[in-house]
Structure formats: C-alpha cells, structure tokens
Scaffold this active site. Sequence first.
Site, PDB file in Angstrom:
ATOM      1  NE  ARG A 177      39.348  38.579  41.380  1.00  0.00           N
ATOM      2  CZ  ARG A 177      38.246  37.845  41.585  1.00  0.00           C
ATOM      3  NH1 ARG A 177      37.419  38.145  42.570  1.00  0.00           N
ATOM      4  NH2 ARG A 177      37.977  36.820  40.790  1.00  0.00           N
ATOM      5  NE  ARG A 222      35.695  42.669  40.943  1.00  0.00           N
ATOM      6  CZ  ARG A 222      35.285  41.429  41.158  1.00  0.00           C
ATOM      7  NH1 ARG A 222      35.215  40.976  42.405  1.00  0.00           N
ATOM      8  NH2 ARG A 222      34.962  40.647  40.153  1.00  0.00           N
ATOM      9  CG  ASP A 265      31.807  38.953  41.904  1.00  0.00           C
ATOM     10  OD1 ASP A 265      33.021  39.189  41.830  1.00  0.00           O
ATOM     11  OD2 ASP A 265      31.348  37.813  42.055  1.00  0.00           O
ATOM     12  NE  ARG A 271      37.755  30.841  42.874  1.00  0.00           N
ATOM     13  CZ  ARG A 271      36.939  31.783  42.452  1.00  0.00           C
ATOM     14  NH1 ARG A 271      37.261  33.065  42.652  1.00  0.00           N
ATOM     15  NH2 ARG A 271      35.808  31.476  41.854  1.00  0.00           N
ATOM     16  CE1 TYR A 320      37.396  33.765  38.836  1.00  0.00           C
ATOM     17  CE2 TYR A 320      36.734  35.292  37.117  1.00  0.00           C
ATOM     18  CZ  TYR A 320      36.401  34.415  38.137  1.00  0.00           C
ATOM     19  OH  TYR A 320      35.085  34.201  38.439  1.00  0.00           O
ATOM     20  CD  GLU A 352      41.658  37.358  39.966  1.00  0.00           C
ATOM     21  OE1 GLU A 352      40.816  38.081  39.398  1.00  0.00           O
ATOM     22  OE2 GLU A 352      41.348  36.408  40.720  1.00  0.00           O
TER      23      GLU A 352
END
Length: 392
Positions: free
Chosen positions: A54, A73, A78, A317, A347, A365
């Site tokens: 990410r 990740r 996050d 998104r 993003y 992404e």
Amino acid sequence: MQPIRFSTALVLVTISIFAGIAPPVQGRYVIDPVVEEEIEVWSDANSIESVDSRVPIIVPSSTGKLVALSEGRRDGSDSSLKFLLIRRSGDNGLTWNPTDVVLEDPMDSPGGLNLGAILTDYTTGKMMVVYSHCAHNCEIPKSYLVESSDEGETWGDPVELNVTQGIRQFSPGPGYGIQKVHEPYKGRLIFCGHGGTISADGVFCICSDDHGKTWKRHIDLPSIPFNHTYIEGELAPDENQVVELKNGSLLFTIRNQLYYETRARIFALSKDGGETIDLTSIQVPETMPDSAEASGMIYLEKYDLVLHSNAFYSAARMNMTLSWSYDEGATWSWSDHLQIWPGPSGYSCLTPIPNRPGYVGLLFEKGPLDGKESTKFVTFTIINLRPKWQKD
C-alpha cells in the site's frame, strides 16, 4: 512627395529583429494523453512476505532513475507491522529491479511505520524519505528521516525528527517532497503532510534550508475548528501533495477528510513561497470529485501544466483518472481528463520521466473489476502526454 508611413506593429517587429530579440509568440501547450504501457510493480507474489502493498510513492533521482517505495503490510491494516519496500528503474519505468527492503518494523514494536514522502535534493544528489511510526497505536507517534547517497541503492539509519511541537504528530505525504527552484527560498527542501488525527488534523509542512541537516515546521493549515469533536462538513484538511509553480508559489491538493462543502478535493496556495497558506485561495471544485484519499499532482513548467491523479468518484475509491489544468490549478474542466482504470483505485503518485520528455508516470493502487473497493496491486502506468503548441 508624401512621407512613407509604417504601422506600429511593423516597426516593433523590425526593431526586435535588429535587436536580436524575436517577437513573442502567443499560445500555449495543449495535451492529448494516452496510456502506452502498464507494468505491475507490487502484488502479493513479489512483496517479500507482506500480505498487502500500500501507499506507493515515487520520485526521479538526480540522474533521472525512477525510485518507488511502498508499505509491505504484514496483516493489511494501517497499524500493522511493515516492511519499507523499494524498487528502482533505470529505463524510464519499463522494467524494475527486484524488490528490496529499506527497513522493517521489529516484531515487538507497538505499531508499524506509515509512509511517507520521498524527495531528491538535486544539489547534493541525496534522496530522503520521511515517515511516521506508530501513527495509529501510540499516544505520541514519531517522525523519522532516512537518506541515500547512491540513488536509492543503500540507505542509512533512521534519524528522528522533532517537528511535532503544537500538534500530535506529523504524518508526511503520502507522495513526494520538493526542492524549490524559484525564489523566494530557492533551494529549500519541503515535505508536507498532515496531523494524523481527525480532531487535530491539518496541513503541516517541514522545511530545510541546509540540505536536510535541520528542519523547521512551516505552512500550517489546521482544521477549523481545531482539536474538537468530529463533525462532518467541517474543514479538516488531511493527506496532501504540494508542487511549486513558476512564480515560486506552492499549490496544494488536499484530502477533504470531512467533505467540507462537497465530496471533492481541496486546493490551496502558498503565495509567499512556503511560509503560510492563503486562506482566500482555498477552493473545493465540484469538477474534481473525490472520496477522501491521497492523490498525486505534478507541475510541468516546460508546458505550464498541472497534472492531477485521483479516484475520480465521490462515492467510492473507483475510477483512477488523470486530470489537467492549463491555468496552474485555478480551474479544472470536466473535459480535461483521461480515465486510467474504471475499477477499484486507491492511493496514487505522479512523477515526471526526466529522460523521456513529454511522458509522465503514474504509480497507483489497483484492484480487479470484480473486487468492489479492494486494491490488490500497485501498477506503474506510462502516459504519453502528446504535447502540442497551440497558437492563440
């Protein structure tokens, strides 16, 4: 015999020719961009033990090599522990070196790193990455800088930056930092980011006038009201990207976290070259819909052109789109955009391709068309702008 009379325009042209100065040609560059290549940079298969790649960021090195980084990740969240992944391209983004690791979170860390922004100091040739650590798990997150002197091949140890006075944290980017090429403050290094929490959010930038040895915070645009309970519709500027315009001003594209005025991007200017943001310059154009995420932006001074990338849809998104402005971001037309991908889009970060004039790269992404809003890949799209001079 009547005197011979010449028109004023003819006289001026004649004077300019004899003075060795060509008359000005009125016009502008226009573009008709097309996608020429798309290269997968990260996926589950090549991201070194990580579940999810990410927050991709990218910048050219001092010689024009492209250097891309992302979070690897471990559990997809996050706050998860992460690797800081890197790939480099020496052929304008057509092929990429194998994925390497700049650094990784210790397994006993209370939280993971969060990208972040990358910058090239074109005076010294150094590359710098600024990132936050434990932004979601720790009461007082920290900010760090790591440097490379060989165009991203090797990196030094992280150095903590003490730049959070008066705010809870400094979360840079995501995107890239800039080095000013015009006055005022020519040569200044600037990383911009946000405050990291909804109640005490805002645009915050750190600047260095000594090539990264010391940093000071500038250009604050805090949420209004600041540090109070979340209320949708208020001004809460968040993740952002900054570019320098030809007059030395700075243009920001900003994530509209609480959908101030409408579900669209926030744009703002620093008219004093990086000291303050002009509140009268803030605009939220409906012609730039957005569902609150990080986006990309670059300014190509040769063409006097601002390019912008985002998931061009207010409800989700989806629909990664390249948009452009011919008036330095003052207006954005519905007609001036190119759909890059209609499906799930996250993003993004734009980059010039210095060794291929007229081309730009978009790192973003991307998810499969049947994947709803999930993003599974990071891809690099090479776009031919096809710039053409158009006379007035």
